[in-house]
Design a protein around this motif. Structure first.
Motif, PDB file in Angstrom:
ATOM      1  N   LYS A 211      -6.296  43.932   3.600  1.00  0.00           N
ATOM      2  CA  LYS A 211      -6.864  42.801   2.868  1.00  0.00           C
ATOM      3  C   LYS A 211      -8.290  43.090   2.422  1.00  0.00           C
ATOM      4  CE  LYS A 211      -5.149  39.468   2.245  1.00  0.00           C
ATOM      5  NZ  LYS A 211      -4.389  39.003   1.054  1.00  0.00           N
ATOM      6  N   LEU A 212      -9.055  43.752   3.273  1.00  0.00           N
ATOM      7  CA  LEU A 212     -10.423  44.118   2.925  1.00  0.00           C
ATOM      8  C   LEU A 212     -10.437  45.104   1.761  1.00  0.00           C
ATOM      9  CD1 LEU A 212     -13.454  44.047   3.555  1.00  0.00           C
ATOM     10  CD2 LEU A 212     -13.081  45.872   5.222  1.00  0.00           C
ATOM     11  N   GLN A 217     -11.517  46.354  -3.944  1.00  0.00           N
ATOM     12  CA  GLN A 217     -11.045  46.962  -5.184  1.00  0.00           C
ATOM     13  C   GLN A 217     -11.041  45.971  -6.343  1.00  0.00           C
ATOM     14  OE1 GLN A 217     -10.234  50.127  -5.789  1.00  0.00           O
ATOM     15  NE2 GLN A 217     -10.537  50.864  -3.711  1.00  0.00           N
ATOM     16  N   GLY A 218     -10.741  44.708  -6.037  1.00  0.00           N
ATOM     17  CA  GLY A 218     -10.635  43.724  -7.116  1.00  0.00           C
ATOM     18  C   GLY A 218     -11.746  42.695  -7.114  1.00  0.00           C
ATOM     19  N   MET A 219     -12.950  43.073  -6.667  1.00  0.00           N
ATOM     20  CA  MET A 219     -14.040  42.116  -6.525  1.00  0.00           C
ATOM     21  C   MET A 219     -14.421  41.472  -7.855  1.00  0.00           C
ATOM     22  SD  MET A 219     -15.821  40.513  -4.400  1.00  0.00           S
ATOM     23  CE  MET A 219     -15.501  41.468  -2.916  1.00  0.00           C
ATOM     24  N   MET A 225     -12.217  34.976 -11.400  1.00  0.00           N
ATOM     25  CA  MET A 225     -11.189  33.935 -11.287  1.00  0.00           C
ATOM     26  C   MET A 225     -11.493  32.947 -10.159  1.00  0.00           C
ATOM     27  SD  MET A 225      -9.299  34.861 -13.771  1.00  0.00           S
ATOM     28  CE  MET A 225      -7.924  33.735 -13.567  1.00  0.00           C
ATOM     29  N   ARG A 226     -12.689  33.058  -9.578  1.00  0.00           N
ATOM     30  CA  ARG A 226     -13.130  32.145  -8.529  1.00  0.00           C
ATOM     31  C   ARG A 226     -12.125  32.094  -7.371  1.00  0.00           C
ATOM     32  NH1 ARG A 226     -14.864  26.498 -10.957  1.00  0.00           N
ATOM     33  NH2 ARG A 226     -15.711  26.355  -8.837  1.00  0.00           N
ATOM     34  N   ARG A 230     -10.002  31.454  -1.561  1.00  0.00           N
ATOM     35  CA  ARG A 230      -8.628  31.788  -1.171  1.00  0.00           C
ATOM     36  C   ARG A 230      -8.593  33.076  -0.357  1.00  0.00           C
ATOM     37  NH1 ARG A 230      -4.552  35.001  -2.948  1.00  0.00           N
ATOM     38  NH2 ARG A 230      -5.749  35.734  -4.749  1.00  0.00           N
ATOM     39  N   LEU A 231      -9.296  34.106  -0.831  1.00  0.00           N
ATOM     40  CA  LEU A 231      -9.303  35.374  -0.116  1.00  0.00           C
ATOM     41  C   LEU A 231      -9.950  35.235   1.261  1.00  0.00           C
ATOM     42  CD1 LEU A 231      -8.233  38.165  -1.120  1.00  0.00           C
ATOM     43  CD2 LEU A 231      -8.494  36.472  -2.931  1.00  0.00           C
TER      44      LEU A 231
END
Length: 597
Positions: A211-212, A217-219, A225-226, A230-231
């Motif tokens: 998950k980290l 990778q997609g920061m 997308m705010r 959720r993350l």
């Protein structure tokens, strides 16, 4: 005993056997370390015996002859000094061997990952792999550095203590043997209860890393997308599950480690004192023997406590080793050469013959693909997303094995080529170019160590990359960070072009290679591509149809099949799918202009 339990025990036995197998290359060093350990243990065991002699032969009868007392004191001090020195060197030896073993294991794991096929990476999160190579191997390191050395030292020390006990009193020593099966049962109970807990704990830690890794990778997309909340919530859930498993292990350790061993120690101490108390009714007892037995008892439970505490690390190491060996045993390897012949790519003719392919073994993403790309020709692949264009390139690059049908290069089956020949003769440029940590020069040269700086600059000049490189502070020595994050997408793509041209390939594979550059840069690259295609077979995926109008052959893909093929003008004249795609991109006026021309 259930079948599942039997399989689990056998699995753990095999895992432990493989871990021990890594010591085979260190037999001489291990023999020396064991010798020092045995001598140090002997020195420890002889200490209480000398104390017993002093108490019973000199202190109790008040015999203070200074010469033998001096020898006893000197011998006691000498034994202590020998024990300290030998324990120091044997501990250093064991730890040195352990670090060498784990160093090799990590290299083995990393080397295995380098040769796994893309099918494996499609199905395995990157963070999980990082966890296996770092966290799990670190847990295995604890096994070699702490657990095995502690168990070996403790077992040898326990044997030495029982030898000393039997020397003092055979009956009482035999009575004390009863505690050994009790200790064994206690260890087995702890191991069985803790194994499931630690397996869950390692899995949750792996999920945390996955998950980290995904978040890092997609920061940019997460922030755009705010999705921060959720993350964070998803990470918190996994973290709580990991915390719960850790708390379960803490509760188990608090119950079954020191408290259980302490109770056992008190029971044995009562037995020894009762034995000497009952014996005293029949006559005098030797105080020195009692002192030596109590001393041995204290020393006996010290290694038992050490082993019990190391069982925690042992369980973690075995679970981690199961995960690491699972990775080492994974059979989803990258396709390799399957023939004894060694064909070479001299012309670059590519043939697909009725190729059908599926990633999951169920749904075909390519169906009966057949085409020929002759030397010097450009074959373009166009079609909607998911039509199978990238799959054709993946098969040509031999990232995946061809299941049905055949791919040939210069008349020889693709599977017969050596990896070195394929990678030297087929150049690949992807839409999302990847740069390595290093500098500009290293990223162009890569494994071509014999390439001179002049050749590197020539490759960069050929693809119009030299002008922007000359503007960098360090020019060709300019440092590049992870994935080339400090450079624009266009600059990264130009460097990718340069390193492709540096190998002078016979076959050029382009996956929308100009998508990441601006219009002016694209014009320069198109000019460079025109030169690059001379004498080379070029297979290009294109989304912008304007970039492949001069292709010798255009293949229109739809749902894994080639539905149209021909030149740009021929396909427009057919009025089919290619015609519709061109109208959507260029408009009716541009279409009329092309047709009139």
């Amino acid at each position: 005993m259930s079948e599942d339990y039997t399989k689990e025990v056998l699995s753990r036995k095999n895992v432990f056997k493989r871990l021990i197998g890594y010591t085979q290359n260190h037999k001489s060093a291990l023999a020396l370390a064991f010798t020092m350990l045995i001598l140090a243990t002997a020195a420890d065991v002889l200490g209480p015996i000398l104390a017993k002699v002093f108490i019973d032969d000199y202190l109790t009868p008040r015999n203070f002859d200074w010469q033998p007392l001096t020898l006893l004191a000197g011998g006691f001090v000498m034994l202590y000094a020998i024990s300290v020195v030998l324990h120091y060197f044997q501990l250093i030896s064991f730890q040195k061997i352990a670090l060498k073993i784990i160093q090799k294991l990590r290299v083995d794991v990393f080397g295995k990952v380098q040769h796994l096929g893309l099918k494996f990476f499609d199905q395995t999160p990157g963070g999980s792999l990082v966890s296996r190579i770092t966290n799990d191997t670190e847990a295995i390191k604890d096994l070699y550095v702490s657990v095995l050395s502690t168990f070996v030292q403790s077992i040898i020390f326990l044997i030495g203590i029982f030898v000393g006990m039997f020397f003092l009193d055979v009956k009482l020593a035999a009575l004390c043997l009863v505690i050994l099966p009790v200790i064994f049962i206690l260890m087995q109970a702890y191991r069985l209860l803790s194994s499931k807990i630690y397996r869950v704990s390692r899995e949750k830690l792996s999920q945390l890393n996955a998950k980290l890794n995904e978040s890092l990778q997609g920061m940019n997309m997460i922030q755009a997308m705010r999705q921060e909340g959720r993350l964070k919530s998803e990470f918190a859930v996994i973290n709580q599950q990991h915390n719960t498993s850790i708390m379960r292990s803490i509760r188990l350790n608090s119950l079954m480690l020191r408290p259980a061993v302490t109770v056992l120690y008190l029971i044995v101490l009562i037995i020894i004192l009762s034995f000497f108390g009952i014996k005293s009714f029949g006559g005098p007892i030797e105080i020195g023997v009692l002192y030596a037995f109590v001393s041995y008892l204290d020393r006996f439970f010290e290694p038992v406590n050490s082993m019990m505490f190391q069982l925690t690390r042992f369980q973690q190491a075995i679970v981690s080793a199961e995960r690491v060996f699972g990775l080492l045993d994974d059979e989803r390897m990258a396709p390799v050469k399957e023939d004894n012949h060694y064909p070479q790519i001299n012309e670059g003719m590519v043939e697909f013959r009725d190729v059908t392919f599926s990633y999951d073994g169920k749904t075909d993403v390519l169906k009966n693909i057949s085409f020929t790309a002759k030397p010097g020709e450009t074959v373009a692949l166009v079609g909607h997303t998911g039509s199978g264009k990238s799959s054709i390139i993946n098969l040509l690059m031999r990232f995946y094995s061809v299941e049905r049908g055949e791919i040939r290069i210069d008349g020889a089956p693709l599977k017969t080529f050596d990896d070195t020949e394929l990678r030297k003769r087929i150049g690949l440029v992807l839409q999302d170019s990847f740069l390595f940590v290093g500098d500009v020069k290293e990223n162009i040269r890569l494994s071509n160590f014999d390439m001179t700086d002049q050749e590197v600059a020539a490759a960069a000049t050929f693809v119009q990359a030299d002008p922007f490189i000359q503007k960098l502070p360090g020019k060709y020595d300019e440092p590049i960070g992870e994935r080339g994050a400090t450079m624009s997408s266009g600059q990264r793509q130009l460097l990718s072009f340069a390193r492709t041209m540096a190998i002078n390939p016979k076959v050029l594979v382009l996956d929308e290679a100009t998508a990441s550059v601006d219009t002016e840069t694209e014009e320069n690259i198109q000019a460079a591509l025109k030169k690059m295609r001379k004498g080379r077979t070029t297979i290009a995926i294109a989304h912008r149809l304007s970039t492949i109008q001069d292709a010798d052959q255009i293949l229109v893909m739809h749902q894994g099949e080639i539905v149209e093929r021909g030149t740009h003008q021929e396909l427009l004249g057919e009025g089919g799918l290619y015609h519709k795609m061109f109208v959507l991109q260029q408009g009716e006026k541009e279409l009329e202009k092309v047709i009139n021309e």
